[in-house]
Design a protein around this motif. Structure first.
Motif, PDB file in Angstrom:
ATOM      1  N   HIS A 409       0.801  -1.229   0.000  1.00 39.46           N
ATOM      2  CA  HIS A 409       0.000   0.000   0.000  1.00 39.46           C
ATOM      3  C   HIS A 409       0.832   1.276   0.000  1.00 39.46           C
ATOM      4  N   ALA A 410       2.042   1.219   0.504  1.00 40.68           N
ATOM      5  CA  ALA A 410       2.895   2.413   0.558  1.00 40.68           C
ATOM      6  C   ALA A 410       4.341   1.955   0.426  1.00 40.68           C
ATOM      7  N   ALA A 411       5.140   2.765  -0.245  1.00 41.57           N
ATOM      8  CA  ALA A 411       6.518   2.358  -0.515  1.00 41.57           C
ATOM      9  C   ALA A 411       7.549   3.353  -0.004  1.00 41.57           C
ATOM     10  N   ASP A 412       7.136   4.408   0.675  1.00 41.82           N
ATOM     11  CA  ASP A 412       8.116   5.339   1.231  1.00 41.82           C
ATOM     12  C   ASP A 412       8.882   4.660   2.358  1.00 41.82           C
ATOM     13  N   ASP A 413      10.041   5.190   2.687  1.00 45.29           N
ATOM     14  CA  ASP A 413      10.935   4.549   3.655  1.00 45.29           C
ATOM     15  C   ASP A 413      10.279   4.359   5.018  1.00 45.29           C
ATOM     16  N   LEU A 414       9.593   5.391   5.500  1.00 43.14           N
ATOM     17  CA  LEU A 414       8.998   5.302   6.825  1.00 43.14           C
ATOM     18  C   LEU A 414       7.921   4.231   6.871  1.00 43.14           C
ATOM     19  N   VAL A 466       8.360   2.475  -5.287  1.00 40.80           N
ATOM     20  CA  VAL A 466       7.116   2.214  -5.991  1.00 40.80           C
ATOM     21  C   VAL A 466       6.396   1.049  -5.332  1.00 40.80           C
ATOM     22  N   CYS A 467       5.103   1.223  -5.084  1.00 43.67           N
ATOM     23  CA  CYS A 467       4.307   0.131  -4.522  1.00 43.67           C
ATOM     24  C   CYS A 467       4.234  -1.042  -5.492  1.00 43.67           C
ATOM     25  N   MET A 468       4.269  -2.248  -4.929  1.00 47.98           N
ATOM     26  CA  MET A 468       4.021  -3.497  -5.657  1.00 47.98           C
ATOM     27  C   MET A 468       4.937  -3.683  -6.861  1.00 47.98           C
ATOM     28  N   THR A 469       6.154  -3.175  -6.779  1.00 50.22           N
ATOM     29  CA  THR A 469       7.129  -3.442  -7.830  1.00 50.22           C
ATOM     30  C   THR A 469       7.894  -4.705  -7.493  1.00 50.22           C
ATOM     31  N   ASP A 470       8.411  -5.373  -8.531  1.00 50.86           N
ATOM     32  CA  ASP A 470       9.226  -6.560  -8.302  1.00 50.86           C
ATOM     33  C   ASP A 470      10.712  -6.224  -8.244  1.00 50.86           C
TER      34      ASP A 470
END
Length: 577
Positions: A409-414, A466-470
């Motif tokens: 759902h979220a890809a930022d570091d925090l 990026v969310c849901m990247t491989d």
């Protein structure tokens, strides 16, 4: 700060700004408000206007005209979705007693989306299991936030949510659409998420050219008598020992590893998870690749992850007899076989029809008949939500497994680091499902190897967050090493028997294409060496992960702060340990 060394990319972390009004403060982060606190107590994890595409990918906004003045934030945002776009005017206002978020969004062209609207996140620590008043159009429901993770929405048709944080009564009112809540802990998010447009409605849906979306979220707080504290949710077994370490390999990886046997030897993992996907056409040829690797490195335990057809119609006995014949012909001798129906690699959301599939009890019986005496496992090759929604039979399988991915759902570091707060909740809820069977935590990497929620993983050619990247660039940096040690600290006391923290090769691997080791490899080496050893202490708190064994204490800085951002070390345990 060396961005490449820390994050594997030269793109810096997102900038944030703290807003204050009286005792209240909130952080402005790329248009969303995070960590609403009063007097240091967190009341709301986040409020944000989000747009999701047809694969549930989060659409990054193009933000302009951002102004911040005296506790009020306004900005314009454009969300591009295929041939259309959604432009939004957002206003966020913080006062000493309230937080208000308002949006007016307009479609330009035809916009196809799975969701467009405000999302409100409640934190989980001190909230899971606590009382909440849920406002509905017909009245108020006295309820509790779930303690164990709910597979379906705990609350629907929400107009308001009222809970307590410290000595304050927090009321959140939502207007402009029909809202419901999902228990985001099951994806690894440290939050309960309230969002608009029920999942029972069709998706993706269309916002027509010129159509408006108007929504408002208003959060207020006032003094309230102190409430009884909610016990923290922790996964703990008596006398825990650290699990064995496995690495996941495809057949192509096995061929490379057989030709470069030192690659596996240098990591020191005890097990190899061999991926075989019947739906992708895998069969005896791929099994022979695993057999060649097994002959080259016979001291490792080889576990077969069998993604089987398991059709609703047809002979399961014949299918599994075929798998057994292929296995015998290949010469590969796995230590265990985990079976997952191919259709269960895709999620079945609430309100959707389950795809045709043979019953799990029948699949188990067919596997038992085809592989007599074999250690057999079930569960999901994807993640905990799929296991939670389609639970294994009580009397089936010797072990149960699922994976973990922190960028759903979220890809930022925090947000990625905050998933470590949710892992104990997953472990406790999974143990309630599994019982006393062995619990194996399947591939658990920052990047996603397969997307259960859409038709593909999300491409990441710019090596961004990026969310849901491989392919997440942080796999190449110190960040992944710190997060993985944090994950190890959360599972160390929980009685997990096997964990798979990485692949050997590829974007989620420990070894790059040029043969060099990623920073994560040293952490996995140090943890693999502790397999079966008593865990004396394991904590994740205050931005630090700590695991103490008899001969070593491993620590990691889970933040970019201090003299060693995202650094880790192994040292002899202190006398107090």
């Amino acid at each position: 700060m060396d961005l490449i060394a820390l994050y594997g990319t030269d793109k810096p972390p997102r900038l944030s700004q703290v807003l204050r009004a009286g005792d209240a403060q909130v952080t402005l982060d790329t248009g969303q408000l995070r960590h609403l606190r009063m007097g240091g107590v967190e009341a709301i994890r986040a409020v944000s206007f989000l747009v999701r595409d047809r694969d549930w990918g989060t659409v990054e906004p193009h933000i302009t005209d951002l102004t911040v003045k005296e506790g009020r934030v306004t900005y314009a945002a454009r969300y591009d979705l295929g041939g259309g776009s959604l432009t939004a005017q957002v206003a966020l206002t913080l006062t000493p007693a309230s937080l208000t978020a308002e949006v007016v969004a307009v479609a330009h062209g035809t916009v196809e989306t799975n969701r467009a609207g405000f999302t409100v996140l409640h934190p989980i620590e001190g909230v899971a299991g606590a009382p909440v008043l849920v406002g509905h159009p017909e009245g108020v429901e006295e309820a509790h936030f779930p303690a164990l993770i709910e597979p379906w929405q705990p609350f629907k048709e929400i107009t308001s949510l009222t809970h307590q944080a410290g000595g304050l009564r927090i009321e959140c009112r939502l207007d402009g659409d029909v809202f419901e809540m999902e228990d985001q802990r099951q994806w690894g998010d440290a939050s309960f998420k309230t969002y608009n447009r029920p999942l029972a409605r069709p998706w993706p849906y269309v916002i027509s050219d010129g159509e408006e979306v108007r929504q408002t979220v208003r959060i207020t707080w006032s003094p309230a008598p102190a409430a009884a504290p909610v016990p923290p949710i922790r996964a703990q077994v008596p006398d825990p020992r650290f699990p064995e370490t496995a690495l996941v390999l495809t057949a192509a990886d096995a061929r490379r590893a057989a030709a470069n046997s030192d690659d596996l030897r240098c990591i020191g993992a005890q097990r190899v998870l061999c991926h075989l996907d019947i739906a992708a056409g895998h069969g005896v040829a791929e099994l022979r690749d695993f057999a060649v690797l097994q002959a080259a490195l016979p001291d490792l335990a080889y576990d077969l992850e069998l993604i089987a057809a398991c059709p609703a119609q047809g002979s399961l006995a014949a299918e599994f007899a075929g798998h057994a014949a292929d296995l015998a012909a290949s010469g590969f001798r796995p230590a265990s076989i985990m079976t997952c129906p191919a259709v269960d690699r895709q999620s079945t959301p609430p309100g959707s029809d389950w795809p045709p599939c043979a019953p799990l009890t029948a699949i188990h019986a067919a596997a038992r008949a085809a592989f007599p005496g074999m250690v057999l496992g079930g569960g999901m090759a994807s993640f905990f939500p799929e296991l939670n929604r389609k639970r294994p039979p009580d009397d089936a399988w010797d072990f149960v497994t699922h994976g973990l991915c922190p960028i759903v759902h979220a890809a930022d570091d925090l947000s990625v680091m905050e998933t470590l707060q949710a892992v104990p909740h997953i472990l406790v809820s999974a143990r309630a499902i599994i019982g006393d069977r062995d619990y194996r935590l399947g591939p658990s990497t920052i990047a996603m190897r397969q997307n259960p929620y859409g038709s593909r993983t999300i491409p990441n050619p710019d090596r961004d967050r990026v969310c849901m990247t491989d392919d997440d660039p942080r796999q190449d940096g110190a960040f992944a090493a710190a997060w993985t040690l944090g994950l190890a600290a959360t599972i160390a006391p929980a009685g997990v028997t096997v964990w798979t923290p990485a692949a050997l090769y590829g974007p989620r691997g420990l070894i790059r294409n040029d043969g060099s080791l990623r920073p994560l490899a040293a952490v996995v080496q140090a943890l693999a060496a502790q397999a079966g050893n008593p865990v004396r202490r394991a904590t994740v708190a205050d931005g630090q992960a700590v695991i103490t064994f008899d001969d070593a204490t491993l620590t990691a800085n889970l933040t970019p702060d201090g003299p060693d951002p995202f650094g880790w070390q192994s040292r002899p345990p202190s006398p107090k340990s």
